[in-house]
Every structure is written in structure tokens, then in C-alpha cells.
Design an enzyme around this catalytic site. Structure first.
Site, PDB file in Angstrom:
ATOM      1  N   GLY A 170      48.573  45.488  25.426  1.00 36.75           N
ATOM      2  CA  GLY A 170      49.628  45.918  24.511  1.00 36.75           C
ATOM      3  C   GLY A 170      51.036  45.723  25.060  1.00 36.75           C
ATOM      4  N   ARG A 212      35.448  37.893  28.310  1.00 36.73           N
ATOM      5  CA  ARG A 212      34.759  38.814  29.223  1.00 36.73           C
ATOM      6  C   ARG A 212      34.021  39.856  28.402  1.00 36.73           C
ATOM      7  NH1 ARG A 212      37.811  43.158  27.941  1.00 36.73           N
ATOM      8  NH2 ARG A 212      40.001  42.733  27.558  1.00 36.73           N
TER       9      ARG A 212
END
Ligand code: ADP
Length: 448
Positions: free
Chosen positions: A165, A291
Site C-alpha cells: 500500500g 508467491r
């Protein structure tokens, strides 16, 4: 198959990987900082190596120390978990150059998706729809003004190297653009050493919907449906669901087909997640994570799959061994991230866990490395547990989560458990009627 794997991580995710290894009959090597000498992942692993002092830069991000630990213990593969080195293409490359297997995608794919601008142009070329915005990097404020005028305000200036973020600033109007431009670039330079930015339309009421993918080394790619991760504060996820209350089976199939075809054409291997903003029936790609995700357990519960086991199998060169039609969805799962934070101010609250009693019973799963007497160190991420429930319907999953939260005892430190209780009681949440902006409005109302 591997006989020994080094787990280059800590906390609940190190335990998660360790558990999959154990069930596959694979020996495990834990690595740890001096601050984590008493940590659960160290206690449960077959071997443990101290790789440096408390600061992650000198331990969990210390590539030379991790590779030495792998060499001296004779590990054949490294699982990076999430965070730390999991999306570091240079690390993946170095691991492979040392004759070890990196349990994840190729370094090239990590690099490609790590640059969000390249990720977007690649996906666009493969037929995946995007959020409207700039075609690649913006090189001047003037150019940003032109694109913003074309897509319409509000707009978001985003860092190409962004994550967590950070490096993301909104401009509600043309007057705010210069500040957003400067702030996003400064933050991106400080956090990522790269101030390349791009622009996107700031969507006013999207949901964050992401798709779990697995690919083998032979071009077979499948998806395990969507997760709804719209409940966020400061663009960080707090509660996730599978499936999304807003997506039908037909919509899941359609976006799943587009995504798996794209990744198969790329030759993508191992686990990955495509993140979309979803509004007015449209999916708009924002980024891909190369991932395992924190919130992978909700997918595991509804698909009855062990994603870490699959990652290890695929990295060892095995074929997927099943097709899309073999993947079925059953019931509903919810995950609450339990952070050691003040539930009102969200200030981190490290300290000693005086009493720890996790909930149990049918359909309840707790992924955590906590124990009574454990000292939560102040150096790392504040997430200390994930509480996951699975039930036949969303309504039953909510009831199950409420009773599990009531049973959960973590004394001595503050956690966000009280906030989760309030969310689960809220009629709008219960209806499934929320967007990425809902949680911040909800917490603002609580603080009233
Ligand atoms: P990061 O890599 O930092 O997590 P993302 O691109 O994945 O950044 O975005 C994180 C969150 O920020 C999204 O889940 C969403 O809530 C918000 N966001 C990102 N892009 C937009 C956009 N164009 N409009 C509105 N919200 C956005």
C-alpha cells in the site's frame, strides 16, 4: 522429491511450510534472527541456524547468511514464504545459481511482475482487462495531467515498484494532482529506491477480488477460484473470504479462463495470485503476486487442497496431475487476520503473551506461531495469528467465526479481535455488501 528444505521466513508462515514438509516426509531447516531464538518455527524444525541480529535487513533479508545455512545443512530447496525475500528476483536467481531450487516461479517472472508497469502491459497483451490509466510510466507532471483529464478524476498515482500500500496517492481533483505526484514519487524513492510512477483511475466502489493460480513446469495452469479481500485499511487486508459474496460461478469460470490462458502462454510456474478490482461486473487487473499469499488458507478450505504441498511438488518437477474440471468448490471460508495492534488506533502492540488459548472445534483452523509466555518482538510484522473458519454456507461461516473469536484468548497484548467481532456483527457486512472503502468508513464510524 526433495529430502530437505530450508524455510527462509519466520512466524506462522514458517510453521505453515514446515507442516507441509513434514507431511511429505521432508526434513526442515529453520533460520532465525537472535530475537527469534525461542520462536516456534525454530523449536519445531529438524535443524535451525541463526542468521543474524534482530533487524530483518541483517537476518531474514541476509542472502549470504541464508545461502550459507542451506549449504552447511545440505538443504536442496528454499521456500521463501511471503514477504522478506519471496518476491526478490535476484534472490531466486542466486539460489538457483548455487544449485538449489527456489520454491516459486522463475526469476524472470518475479522480475516482470515486480514492476507493476511491466506487469500491466504484459497482462494487457495477453488479453487481461486493466484499470483505465496511463500506458506505462509517466515521465512528467504534464503527462500525468493529460492522462488524468482523459480518464477523469479522481485518479491514483502509483509506484511501479509499490507494495504494502505504499507509494500510492489519490488526487480527487486537478488541484491535488501535483501534491499526489510529488508525494507518491518521494515515498516510492524512499521505500523502494525507484520513483517510477503510473496513473490509474481511482475506482469509487470496487471490490478487491483475487484469483489463486498454480502452474507446473510443463505449461499446465489451473485456478482455485477467487478470494474477496475488500476489507482493508490503508490498503492492507484484514479479513478475507472465499468465495466472494459478489461473484457467481459463471463469472469465476470466465475470469478464471482468461487468467489461466494468459499464464499458460507466459509459461508461468508454481503459485501466483492475480489481483483485480471488480466494479459494475467488470474485472480490472491491478497486479500479480508471484508467491504464496497470507490469505491462501481460505482457498485451501473451499477447494480441499494443500497449496504449500502443491508448491513443493511442482518445484520438484512433478506435473499438476489434475485439470480445471477436477477443482471443485465446497462451502464458504473466512479468515480474520489477528494483529498485535490496538483495535482502535491500530498502533502496534508488541509484548509478552500472558495467556494464549486458541479456539477449536469443527471447521476452525488457527495458523499461528504464538504460545503462552511468547514475547512478540517489536521488529517484525504485527500479524500474530490467522483464524480461519469453513462452513457449508456464508451465514454459517459467520456464526462459526463469531463463536471462534469469542473463544480466542490472547492476554498480555492488545489485538484486533474486538474489531473483528464488531465487523462480523455489522448488518452490511453480513449481507456481503461492502467495497474496499467500507472498513475505513466503518472504523471511522466506530470512533465517531
Ligand atoms: P500494493 O502492491 O501496495 O498492495 P495494489 O496495487 O495491490 O498495491 O493495491 C492495493 C489496494 O489499493 C487495492 O486492494 C485497492 O484497495 C487499492 N487500489 C489500488 N488501485 C486502485 C484503484 N485504481 N482504485 C481504487 N483503489 C485502488
Amino acid at each position: 522429491m526433495f529430502s530437505k528444505i530450508l524455510i527462509a521466513n519466520r512466524g506462522e508462515i514458517a510453521l505453515r511450510v514446515l507442516r507441509a514438509c513434514r507431511e511429505l516426509g521432508i526434513k526442515t531447516v529453520a533460520v532465525h534472527s537472535t530475537a527469534d531464538a525461542d520462536a516456534m518455527h525454530v523449536r519445531l524444525a529438524d535443524e535451525a541456524v541463526c542468521i543474524g541480529p534482530a533487524s530483518s535487513r541483517d537476518s531474514y533479508l541476509n542472502v549470504a547468511a541464508i545461502l550459507s545455512a542451506a549449504t552447511i545443512t545440505g538443504a536442496e530447496a528454499i521456500h521463501p514464504g511471503y514477504g522478506f525475500l519471496s518476491e526478490n528476483a535476484d534472490f531466486a536467481e542466486t539460489v538457483e545459481a548455487h544449485g538449489l531450487t527456489f520454491i516459486g516461479p522463475t526469476a524472470d517472472h518475479i522480475r516482470m511482475m515486480g514492476d507493476k508497469i511491466t506487469a500491466k502491459t504484459t497482462m494487457l497483451a495477453l488479453g487481461v482487462p486493466l484499470v483505465p490509466g496511463s500506458d506505462g510510466e509517466l515521465t512528467s507532471l504534464e503527462q500525468a495531467r493529460e492522462v488524468a483529464a482523459r480518464v477523469g478524476y479522481p485518479v491514483l498515482i502509483k509506484a511501479a515498484a509499490g507494495g504494502g500500500g505504499r507509494g500510492m496517492k489519490v488526487a480527487q481533483t486537478a488541484d491535488e494532482l501535483e501534491d499526489a505526484w510529488n508525494m507518491a514519487r518521494t515515498e516510492a524513492r524512499a521505500a523502494f529506491g525507484n520513483d517510477a510512477v503510473y496513473l490509474e483511475k481511482y475506482m469509487d466502489r470496487p471490490r478487491h477480488i483475487e484469483l489463486q493460480i498454480l502452474g507446473d513446469n510443463y505449461g499446465n495452469v489451473v485456478h482455485f477460484g477467487e478470494r474477496d479481500c475488500s476489507l482493508q485499511r490503508r490498503h492492507q487486508k484484514l479479513l478475507e473470504e472465499a468465495g466472494s459474496p459478489a461473484i457467481s460461478a459463471e463469472q469465476r469460470d470466465a475470469i478464471g479462463r482468461t487468467a489461466t490462458e494468459a499464464l499458460s502462454r507466459m509459461g508461468y510456474r508454481n503459485a501466483g495470485t492475480l489481483e483485480f478490482l471488480y466494479q459494475d461486473g467488470q474485472f480490472c487487473f491491478i497486479e500479480m503476486n508471484t508467491r504464496l499469499q497470507v490469505e491462501h488458507p481460505v482457498t485451501e478450505m473451499v477447494c480441499d487442497v494443500d497449496l504449500v504441498r502443491e508448491q513443493i511438488r511442482l518445484a520438484a518437477g512433478e506435473k499438476l496431475g489434475y485439470a480445471q474440471k477436477d477443482i471443485t468448490f465446497s462451502g464458504h471460508a473466512i479468515e480474520c487476520r489477528i494483529n498485535a495492534e490496538d483495535p482502535v488506533t491500530f498502533a502496534p502492540c508488541p509484548g509478552t503473551v500472558a495467556v494464549y488459548h486458541p479456539p477449536g472445534g469443527l471447521g476452525v483452523r488457527v495458523d499461528s506461531a504464538l504460545y503462552t509466555g511468547y514475547r512478540v518482538p517489536p521488529f517484525y510484522d504485527s500479524m500474530i495469528a490467522k483464524l480461519i473458519v469453513h462452513a457449508p454456507t456464508r451465514e454459517q461461516a459467520i456464526a462459526r467465526m463469531q463463536r471462534a473469536l469469542d473463544e480466542f484468548v490472547v492476554e498480555g497484548i492488545k489485538t484486533v479481535i474486538p474489531l473483528h467481532r464488531q465487523i462480523l456483527d455489522d448488518p452490511q457486512f453480513r449481507k456481503g455488501d461492502y467495497t474496499i472503502h467500507w472498513l475505513e468508513q466503518f472504523t471511522a464510524r466506530l470512533q465517531g
